[in-house]
Design a protein around this motif. Sequence first.
Motif, PDB file in Angstrom:
ATOM      1  N   ARG A   8      -7.799   5.070  -3.450  1.00  0.00           N
ATOM      2  CA  ARG A   8      -6.848   5.500  -4.486  1.00  0.00           C
ATOM      3  C   ARG A   8      -5.413   5.173  -4.095  1.00  0.00           C
ATOM      4  NH1 ARG A   8     -10.446   9.795  -4.570  1.00  0.00           N
ATOM      5  NH2 ARG A   8      -9.150  11.001  -3.144  1.00  0.00           N
ATOM      6  N   ALA A   9      -5.081   5.453  -2.806  1.00  0.00           N
ATOM      7  CA  ALA A   9      -3.700   5.258  -2.373  1.00  0.00           C
ATOM      8  C   ALA A   9      -3.352   3.785  -2.222  1.00  0.00           C
ATOM      9  CB  ALA A   9      -3.460   5.999  -1.054  1.00  0.00           C
ATOM     10  N   VAL A  39      -2.878   3.065  -6.513  1.00  0.00           N
ATOM     11  CA  VAL A  39      -1.496   3.524  -6.718  1.00  0.00           C
ATOM     12  C   VAL A  39      -0.486   2.523  -6.172  1.00  0.00           C
ATOM     13  CG1 VAL A  39       0.176   5.311  -6.126  1.00  0.00           C
ATOM     14  CG2 VAL A  39      -2.145   5.947  -6.789  1.00  0.00           C
ATOM     15  N   THR A  56       2.537   6.305  -3.101  1.00  0.00           N
ATOM     16  CA  THR A  56       1.379   6.223  -2.211  1.00  0.00           C
ATOM     17  C   THR A  56       1.333   7.413  -1.261  1.00  0.00           C
ATOM     18  OG1 THR A  56       1.466   3.808  -2.300  1.00  0.00           O
ATOM     19  CG2 THR A  56       0.199   4.775  -0.516  1.00  0.00           C
ATOM     20  N   THR A  90       0.054  10.439  -3.059  1.00  0.00           N
ATOM     21  CA  THR A  90      -1.364  10.240  -3.370  1.00  0.00           C
ATOM     22  C   THR A  90      -2.237  10.503  -2.153  1.00  0.00           C
ATOM     23  OG1 THR A  90      -0.752   8.547  -4.999  1.00  0.00           O
ATOM     24  CG2 THR A  90      -3.048   8.596  -4.279  1.00  0.00           C
TER      25      THR A  90
END
Length: 524
Positions: free
Chosen positions: A168-169, A173, A205, A208
């Motif tokens: 995800r990071a 993102v 980031t 996140t």
Amino acid sequence: MSQTDSASARVPDAAADTALADADAAALAKGGRTNFFGFVLRLVARLPFLYFAGRWYGPEAVGRFAFAVLVIELVAQLATLGLKRGLAEQLSAQGADPRTAVWDGMFVAFLASAAGSVLLLLLPQIMFPAGDIDSIDRWMALLIFAIAGTDVALAACAYRYDIGATVRARSIVEPWAISAAAFGFAFYSLRDGLILSYAAAMIATFFTALIPMIRHYGGPGVWRPHPAQLISLARRNAPLAAADAIEWGTRRLDLFILGQFTSPAIYGIYYMAQQVASLPQKLKTSFEPILGPVITRNLAENRLAAVAAQVSQVGFWIIAAQAGIALALGIPGEAVMGLVGPQFVEGNVALAFLLAAEVVAATAVVSEAALVYVARHRNLLISIATLALQAVLSVALILTAKSMGLPPIAYAGAVALALMLALGFASVVKARLLARILGAPVNSLRWALVWATAGATVLGWGATQMPEWAELLIGVPFILGIYAWLIWTRGFGPADRALFRKQPKTAAPASGTAASAEPRGDLR
């Protein structure tokens, strides 16, 4: 004890070893699938940034931005103090309090980040040697906190086998934020747009990564800093921090040396080639979070042969994937660089060497994932030797190209070739050292790689005879498809195909369950 009793006692041990090996394979395969999915997401999201940077901002703006990022990320790398890999060892310590260990690590990283930020705030010309510095440029130094904090937070999540946090990071993102911001800030300033986009992406980031870390370990709560423990943590991680900084430095030394011999425009062209080549690099670096906890647990249990097998297995997965991507991007290299902008096409030779460098570096990276725990000082010496070799080769090849009267763009190919040779040296030496320490072979190469590469190269050459648009839309998938079919049919066995098979969910390790805080092995 009778022979019968002895034999029966060995059966549960063998069964336990098999169960552990299966669990490790499941964890590594799950991490590999997740990270490959993350790689695809990152590839799709990063392409708009490369397009905007190349077509809208131009080589000179890209060169200015690239050097600033080079300095900021170097200081942030040092500020992390080796915790990207060292945190797993701290969390594996018997009786360790997970929340205290994680927030100790975050606090130490922030202290080091503060020192680095003050240095760059006072001396912003380190980031922008060409001058023309304004207040926006100066405050970019504060990004060190976000970058170092993100690394610590994702390392903590990885210890709980939460690789989704990294995806995800890093794969959603970060690339989408920098691409969207580069589009928006282009209407604000073509001078500052890229660096502002980078700032927006790093901050997004960090948050996140921080949210899942707090979910796993809780907030600081009643945590209080313990100076003696923090000093010990920093001192113990010093070899890890140095190894991380040197490994990072091998991927930036080429930029630094090239900047001493060429103009910002050539520097910008090389930087864009490096960005394209760094896409497959994410495949191996994204394996580190899941490989680290598996290795530390097996070392703590003295299962050295299992470590050698895991390093070899993951190394083959990474090389197989990277070689396919390198062929797909390298064979139609002119078309790929032309997609960024027509003035970047000259960087296709540098791109080819950079893609090859990523393939040969894979064995060094996975070997180092174990060496930092069992021979950290010798690993550090090898890394230093690799960096020195790269520097010598880079300067020597540039001077050779200059004496031959080659244009400055050839210097970009020279430093890329030097990087490939230096990383090949590191892979051979580190794999041999690890095999000797573990008493088991460490080898990620298989003949299937040769057959798949040869087949894709021969058939892929035909794609280069098509128009540029067809090279990209038809040629790239064609090369990847041929290569994947050959690797799957000639190289992948049952253990390899576990990477594509759904495995039972692997539980995260509980705190303090490792046999020892110190994995057995040579730490000299």
